[in-house]
Design a protein around this motif. Structure first.
Motif, mmCIF file in Angstrom:
data_model
loop_
_atom_site.group_PDB
_atom_site.id
_atom_site.type_symbol
_atom_site.label_atom_id
_atom_site.label_comp_id
_atom_site.label_asym_id
_atom_site.label_seq_id
_atom_site.Cartn_x
_atom_site.Cartn_y
_atom_site.Cartn_z
ATOM 1 N N HIS A 80 -36.832 8.099 -9.536
ATOM 2 C CA HIS A 80 -36.651 7.593 -8.177
ATOM 3 C C HIS A 80 -37.935 6.935 -7.677
ATOM 4 C CE1 HIS A 80 -36.010 7.661 -3.811
ATOM 5 N NE2 HIS A 80 -34.711 7.764 -4.059
ATOM 6 N N PHE A 83 -38.552 3.515 -9.699
ATOM 7 C CA PHE A 83 -37.688 2.420 -9.248
ATOM 8 C C PHE A 83 -38.073 1.967 -7.840
ATOM 9 C CE2 PHE A 83 -34.449 4.028 -12.418
ATOM 10 C CZ PHE A 83 -34.454 2.888 -13.195
ATOM 11 N N SER A 84 -38.339 2.918 -6.954
ATOM 12 C CA SER A 84 -38.684 2.575 -5.574
ATOM 13 C C SER A 84 -39.949 1.740 -5.512
ATOM 14 C CB SER A 84 -38.855 3.847 -4.733
ATOM 15 O OG SER A 84 -37.649 4.586 -4.673
ATOM 16 N N VAL A 90 -32.606 2.281 -4.971
ATOM 17 C CA VAL A 90 -31.984 3.575 -5.286
ATOM 18 C C VAL A 90 -31.684 4.249 -3.949
ATOM 19 C CG1 VAL A 90 -32.986 3.922 -7.587
ATOM 20 C CG2 VAL A 90 -34.304 4.562 -5.558
ATOM 21 N N HIS A 213 -32.579 1.886 -17.262
ATOM 22 C CA HIS A 213 -31.747 2.943 -16.679
ATOM 23 C C HIS A 213 -31.133 3.782 -17.784
ATOM 24 C CE1 HIS A 213 -27.932 4.646 -15.198
ATOM 25 N NE2 HIS A 213 -28.457 4.621 -13.975
ATOM 26 N N VAL A 230 -27.296 -0.637 -5.766
ATOM 27 C CA VAL A 230 -28.082 0.594 -5.665
ATOM 28 C C VAL A 230 -27.844 1.416 -6.922
ATOM 29 C CG1 VAL A 230 -28.536 2.650 -4.285
ATOM 30 C CG2 VAL A 230 -27.749 0.548 -3.159
ATOM 31 N N LEU A 231 -28.888 1.686 -7.697
ATOM 32 C CA LEU A 231 -28.762 2.437 -8.942
ATOM 33 C C LEU A 231 -28.582 3.926 -8.657
ATOM 34 C CD1 LEU A 231 -30.168 -0.266 -9.836
ATOM 35 C CD2 LEU A 231 -31.308 1.076 -11.616
ATOM 36 N N ILE A 232 -27.614 4.542 -9.313
ATOM 37 C CA ILE A 232 -27.429 5.987 -9.233
ATOM 38 C C ILE A 232 -27.428 6.570 -10.648
ATOM 39 C CG2 ILE A 232 -26.189 5.894 -7.034
ATOM 40 C CD1 ILE A 232 -23.572 6.264 -8.654
ATOM 41 N N ILE A 234 -29.801 8.304 -12.225
ATOM 42 C CA ILE A 234 -31.024 7.730 -12.790
ATOM 43 C C ILE A 234 -31.853 8.728 -13.594
ATOM 44 C CG2 ILE A 234 -31.190 5.954 -11.004
ATOM 45 C CD1 ILE A 234 -33.267 7.695 -9.574
#
Length: 330
Positions: A80, A83-84, A90, A213, A230-232, A234
Motif C-alpha cells: 500500500h 503504490f501510494s 489504492v 501487482h 483502484v488496485l485491490i 495487493i
C-alpha cells in the motif's frame, strides 16, 4: 470443514468499529471473491461506509497452515505504501491493527470504493483502460535491485534466486500437483519438465526488477468516483520481471490487452511465464477445491480452460482428449 467456519458479525465487529472509527456499526455485508482474507462492507448509522479486511484462519480457503508465520497485513501495508508513493491509486487506509486486541486476527479498514469493477466497464469507452495503462507504465519504470514481495525487499530480505529460477520452481511444483490430478497432464509430464527447464535455461537474469501487482485482472480493479482505477488485493505485489504481470494481463484482458502493453517486453520470458501461469491456474484451483471453497463450478471452469492451454505447449491445440480430473499417479 464448512460447518467450522465462522465469519464476522455485527456483534463481533462492533467494538472494533467503535474504538477505531468512532462509529456505531449498523450492518455488515461479507463480500465475495476473497480466498485468503475476509472482505466486509461496514455500514454505519451515519457517515460513509468502509471496507474491512480480516486475515483470519476462518477466512483462508487455502488452509490454516498456508503461509504460516507470514503477516499478510504486513505485506498489504508495505505494498500500500509503495503504490501510494508511486501515485498508483489504492483504497485509502483508515485503520490497521495486528495486536488481536479488538478482533482476534490482523485487520485493516479501508475506503469503500463504490464505482464497481473495471470488469463491469470493459465495453465502455470512458478512458479507464487508458488510465490503467498509465499506472502500468509507472509501475514498469519503478525498479529495484531486490527481488520478491515489497516488504521483504524494502527490509533488505529479497530472494537470492533469479526470476526465471523462481518461476521454474513454481512451475515444477504446480506441474507435479496437476499431473497427480489430471490424466492428460500426467501423460505429458516428462515433456513439460523438459520444456520448462529448456525455457528457463535460455533466459538471461536481470539486475533490476519492476513493481508488479501479480494478479491484475479486471476484477482486481475498482473504479472511484473520478473514474480512476483502484488496485485491490495487493498483498502479492512484488518486484519481479514485468513480463509476469503482462502474461496475466494478456490472459485476463484478452483482445483488449494491447491497450495495456508496455515497451521492451521479452517474448521468451512471456512464453515461459505463460506456460507457468497456465500450470498454476490448473494446480491452484484444484488445491482450493480440496477444501470447502464455495464457488466450485467457477473454479472448475478455470481448471478446464487452463488444462487445454497448458497442453497446447506440448501437443498443439487441445481439441478434446482425456481431460479427466481426479487423483492419478503423478
Amino acid at each position: 470443514m464448512s460447518t467450522e467456519r465462522r465469519f464476522a458479525s455485527v456483534e463481533d465487529l462492533g467494538p472494533l468499529v467503535r474504538e477505531a472509527l468512532g462509529e456505531k456499526l449498523e450492518r455488515v455485508e461479507r463480500l465475495r471473491g476473497g480466498t485468503k482474507k475476509g472482505v466486509y462492507r461496514l455500514m454505519f448509522e451515519r457517515g460513509p461506509s468502509a471496507v474491512l479486511y480480516v486475515w483470519a484462519d476462518a477466512e483462508n480457503f487455502w488452509g490454516a497452515g498456508a503461509d504460516k508465520g507470514r503477516s499478510e497485513m504486513g505485506l498489504f501495508l508495505a505494498a500500500h505504501q509503495e503504490f501510494s508513493e508511486l501515485g498508483v491509486r489504492v483504497p485509502e487506509l483508515r485503520f490497521v491493527d495486528g495486536s488481536g486486541r479488538l478482533y482476534p486476527a490482523e485487520v485493516a479498514v479501508v475506503e469503500d470504493v463504490r464505482g464497481g469493477t473495471l470488469e463491469q466497464r470493459l465495453g465502455s469507452d470512458d478512458g479507464s483502460m487508458e488510465r490503467l495503462a498509465e499506472h502500468l507504465q509507472r509501475m514498469a519504470g519503478h525498479r529495484s535491485a531486490g527481488l520478491g514481495e515489497v516488504g521483504p525487499v524494502k527490509a533488505g530480505e529479497g530472494r537470492s534466486e533469479t526470476c526465471p529460477e523462481v518461476v521454474l520452481g513454481w512451475a515444477l511444483k504446480d506441474l507435479g500437483e496437476a499431473a497427480g490430478r489430471v490424466e492428460a497432464i500426467s501423460q505429458k509430464r516428462t515433456a513439460f519438465e523438459e520444456l520448462l527447464h529448456g525455457m528457463a535455461g535460455g533466459i538471461e537474469p536481470r539486475t533490476e526488477h519492476a513493481l508488479i501487482h501479480g494478479e491484475l485482472g479486471p476484477d482486481h480493479l475498482l473504479m472511484d468516483d473520478g473514474g480512476e482505477p483502484v488496485l485491490i488485493d495487493i498483498e502479492g505485489a512484488r518486484f519481479f520481471d514485468v513480463e509476469w504481470e503482462h502474461v496475466f494481463l494478456r490472459i485476463r484482458f484478452g483482445e483488449r490487452y494491447p491497450k495495456l502493453r508496455v515497451e521492451g517486453l521479452d517474448e521468451a520470458r512471456m512464453r515461459f511465464y505463460r506456460l507457468a501461469q497456465h500450470l498454476s491456474l490448473v494446480a491452484g484451483p484444484l488445491r482450493l477445491l480440496d477444501g470447502d471453497f464455495p464457488d466450485r463450478e467457477f473454479m472448475m471452469g478455470i481448471v478446464r480452460q487452463h488444462i487445454g492451454e497448458a497442453l497446447s505447449f506440448v501437443q498443439g491445440p487441445c481439441v478434446g482428449g482425456d481431460l479427466r480430473i481426479g487423483r492419478f499417479p503423478g
